[in-house]
Design a protein around this motif. Structure first.
Motif, short mmCIF file in Angstrom:
data_model
loop_
_atom_site.label_atom_id
_atom_site.label_comp_id
_atom_site.label_asym_id
_atom_site.label_seq_id
_atom_site.Cartn_x
_atom_site.Cartn_y
_atom_site.Cartn_z
N VAL A 284 70.53 94.12 4.27
CA VAL A 284 69.60 94.33 5.37
C VAL A 284 68.25 94.84 4.89
CG1 VAL A 284 71.40 94.65 7.11
CG2 VAL A 284 70.56 96.64 5.83
N TRP A 285 68.08 94.90 3.57
CA TRP A 285 66.79 95.18 2.93
C TRP A 285 66.14 96.46 3.43
CZ3 TRP A 285 66.77 92.55 -1.26
CH2 TRP A 285 67.41 91.30 -1.31
N HIS A 286 66.94 97.54 3.41
CA HIS A 286 66.34 98.85 3.63
C HIS A 286 65.21 99.08 2.62
CE1 HIS A 286 65.81 103.07 4.35
NE2 HIS A 286 66.16 103.37 3.12
N GLN A 287 65.44 98.67 1.39
CA GLN A 287 64.40 98.65 0.35
C GLN A 287 64.50 97.31 -0.39
OE1 GLN A 287 62.27 101.05 0.16
NE2 GLN A 287 63.32 102.64 1.31
N TYR A 288 63.36 96.86 -0.90
CA TYR A 288 63.36 95.74 -1.84
C TYR A 288 63.05 96.34 -3.20
CZ TYR A 288 62.82 91.03 -3.68
OH TYR A 288 63.00 89.86 -4.38
N VAL A 289 64.07 96.38 -4.06
CA VAL A 289 63.99 97.15 -5.29
C VAL A 289 63.91 96.21 -6.50
CG1 VAL A 289 65.10 98.91 -6.73
CG2 VAL A 289 65.23 99.06 -4.23
N ASN B 265 63.05 87.31 1.47
CA ASN B 265 63.18 85.94 0.97
C ASN B 265 61.87 85.45 0.37
OD1 ASN B 265 65.86 85.78 1.73
ND2 ASN B 265 65.44 84.83 3.71
N ARG B 266 60.76 85.83 0.98
CA ARG B 266 59.46 85.46 0.40
C ARG B 266 59.28 86.10 -0.96
NH1 ARG B 266 53.68 85.77 2.71
NH2 ARG B 266 53.43 84.59 0.76
N TYR B 267 59.58 87.39 -1.04
CA TYR B 267 59.48 88.08 -2.32
C TYR B 267 60.31 87.37 -3.39
CZ TYR B 267 57.19 92.36 -0.47
OH TYR B 267 56.32 93.29 0.06
N THR B 268 61.55 87.06 -3.03
CA THR B 268 62.47 86.46 -3.99
C THR B 268 61.99 85.07 -4.44
OG1 THR B 268 64.33 87.71 -3.06
CG2 THR B 268 64.87 85.76 -4.37
N ARG B 269 61.45 84.31 -3.50
CA ARG B 269 60.95 82.97 -3.85
C ARG B 269 59.65 83.01 -4.66
NH1 ARG B 269 61.50 81.93 1.63
NH2 ARG B 269 59.23 81.89 1.79
N GLU B 270 58.76 83.92 -4.32
CA GLU B 270 57.39 83.81 -4.79
C GLU B 270 56.98 84.80 -5.88
OE1 GLU B 270 54.59 83.39 -1.55
OE2 GLU B 270 56.14 82.47 -0.27
N MET C 269 55.08 94.07 8.75
CA MET C 269 54.27 93.72 7.58
C MET C 269 53.68 92.33 7.78
SD MET C 269 55.46 93.84 3.58
CE MET C 269 54.23 93.98 2.28
N THR C 270 52.36 92.21 7.65
CA THR C 270 51.70 90.95 7.93
C THR C 270 51.84 89.97 6.75
OG1 THR C 270 49.57 91.64 7.00
CG2 THR C 270 50.00 92.18 9.33
N LYS D 281 68.89 93.29 15.50
CA LYS D 281 69.10 91.96 14.92
C LYS D 281 67.77 91.32 14.54
CE LYS D 281 71.52 87.57 15.78
NZ LYS D 281 70.41 86.63 15.62
N GLU D 282 66.80 91.35 15.44
CA GLU D 282 65.52 90.72 15.13
C GLU D 282 64.74 91.52 14.09
OE1 GLU D 282 62.17 91.87 18.39
OE2 GLU D 282 63.85 90.75 19.20
N LEU D 283 64.89 92.82 14.08
CA LEU D 283 64.23 93.64 13.06
C LEU D 283 64.81 93.34 11.68
CD1 LEU D 283 64.07 97.02 15.03
CD2 LEU D 283 62.11 95.63 14.34
N THR D 284 66.13 93.17 11.63
CA THR D 284 66.80 92.85 10.37
C THR D 284 66.39 91.47 9.87
OG1 THR D 284 68.68 94.25 10.98
CG2 THR D 284 69.05 92.63 9.24
N GLU D 285 66.32 90.52 10.78
CA GLU D 285 65.92 89.17 10.41
C GLU D 285 64.49 89.14 9.88
OE1 GLU D 285 66.66 87.02 13.99
OE2 GLU D 285 68.81 86.71 13.55
N GLU D 286 63.63 89.96 10.46
CA GLU D 286 62.24 90.03 9.98
C GLU D 286 62.19 90.55 8.55
OE1 GLU D 286 57.95 92.03 11.23
OE2 GLU D 286 59.81 92.89 11.98
N LYS D 287 62.95 91.59 8.26
CA LYS D 287 62.98 92.12 6.89
C LYS D 287 63.56 91.10 5.92
CE LYS D 287 62.80 97.12 6.90
NZ LYS D 287 63.46 98.34 6.40
#
Length: 364
Positions: free
Chosen positions: A280-285, A257-262, A348-349, A246-252
């Motif tokens: 669950v963002w296995h990939q951001y494509v 969400n940052r990618y999509t916004r910015e 990912m930092t 759950k926490e790993l999924t939330e982190e992704k």
């Protein structure tokens, strides 16, 4: 700054002590195949997904081909499948002698539910849905269609551990949900591994017999089965990962969400989600008409990318015998020429995310 497309070491280091303790526990137990770790993981993963039964297997591909075998699908039968999936999905069909019937994807990379019905013939026995990149497909239409035409429904959930459609988890809509635990997956092992989830206990028992040489009792073989067992070590390590999924999924999701916004560049098309679906963002494509130039640009800045996938199954050498040439699936083929997976991994930092976003926004 050098950024890889994926980093599995950080996912290990975060829970290193627990992983190492579990590995030693299993090694010291003296029991390495079909023991308490496998049965415990099966119970826990079934509970997590909301399924009635889970059966651990050796890989995601095994989950697929054994599923079709036990559903009675073979030579002369047809299975409808999306054209833009990973080739393992199609192999699960053809390893049983059945024929894949390809359908184009929708705008969210999933099978286009509105195109399935026109592909149904008197030989159609099943539909295979792939929840690609971690995006749940539009399951309401697909379930209704399969019910109406009395078709089996198999879900390829190799990339969608935890993704939901209308509040229900992927893998629980059909007759069989097939999962991979390859190390790069959201729920990844430290080697190969897979599982199926089913609602039919009798079918679950058939999977358990089939995975173990067709044997329910040692040396007494009911059917000609195979050797496809999730081992104790991988099951134990998956139990640790599952605790934190759950926490790993939330982190992704936060990274996505940052990618999509910015990310704001007219040359780059960002992914979207269907109504009622989660990812669950296995990939951001992303998609880019000038993909090769973009890859070169990012390589110069030491930002790694991957293409999922450069050759659609219908154009692969493996399936040349199907005689589907270029132009057969134009939407699928266009995606293969434009999709690009940018860095997405747990650990990912913020600085790494900043660097990727800035580079993409500065691409001209």
């Amino acid at each position: 700054m050098k950024i890889m497309p994926n980093r599995m070491d950080r996912g290990f280091l975060r829970y290193q002590e627990e992983f190492e303790q579990k590995a030693l526990e299993v090694l010291r137990s003296g029991w390495y195949v079909l023991g308490k770790e496998v049965s415990s993981f099966e119970e826990e993963f079934a509970a997590y997904t909301g399924a009635d039964c889970c059966v651990g297997l050796a890989s995601g591909l095994d989950a697929l081909w054994i599923a079709f075998r036990l559903l009675g699908i073979g030579k002369g039968d047809e299975v409808i499948v999306q054209g833009n999936t990973y080739i393992a999905s199609v192999m699960g069909i053809t390893m049983n002698g059945a024929t894949p019937v390809f359908v184009e994807p929708d705008q969210y990379f999933g099978i286009d539910a509105d195109q399935i019905e026109e592909k149904i013939t008197d030989r159609t026995k099943a539909v295979l849905v792939t929840h690609l990149y971690g995006i749940a497909s539009q399951m309401d239409k697909i379930v209704s269609l399969c019910d109406r035409h009395h078709l089996k429904l198999v879900e390829d959930c190799a990339q969608s551990h935890g993704a939901c459609f209308d509040g229900k988890m992927t893998g629980t809509f059909g007759d069989v949900g097939c999962f991979s635990f390859y190390p790069s997956k959201n729920l990844g092992a430290f080697g190969d591994g897979g599982a199926v989830i089913v609602r039919d206990k009798q079918l679950a028992d058939e999977f358990k017999i089939f995975r173990n040489y067709g044997s329910e009792k040692r040396y007494y073989n009911k059917v000609v089965g195979t050797n496809s067992r999730l081992d104790e070590l991988q099951a134990g390590l998956l139990r640790i990962r599952l605790k934190y999924l759950k926490e790993l999924t939330e982190e992704k999701a936060a990274i996505a969400n940052r990618y999509t916004r910015e990310i704001q560049n007219p040359k780059i098309l960002l992914p979207g989600l269907p109504d009622k679906a989660t990812c669950v963002w296995h990939q951001y494509v992303i998609r880019c008409e000038e993909r090769e130039r973009l890859i070169q640009y990012l390589n110069e800045r030491e930002i790694g990318t991957l293409i999922h996938y450069p050759i659609p199954p219908h154009l692969s050498e493996a399936y040349a015998y199907l005689e589907h040439g270029e132009g057969f699936l134009p939407r699928t083929e266009h995606l293969a020429q434009t999709v690009l997976s940018i860095p997405m991994y747990n650990g990912m930092t913020n600085e790494e995310q900043d660097y990727v976003i800035r580079a993409l926004n500065e691409f001209e």
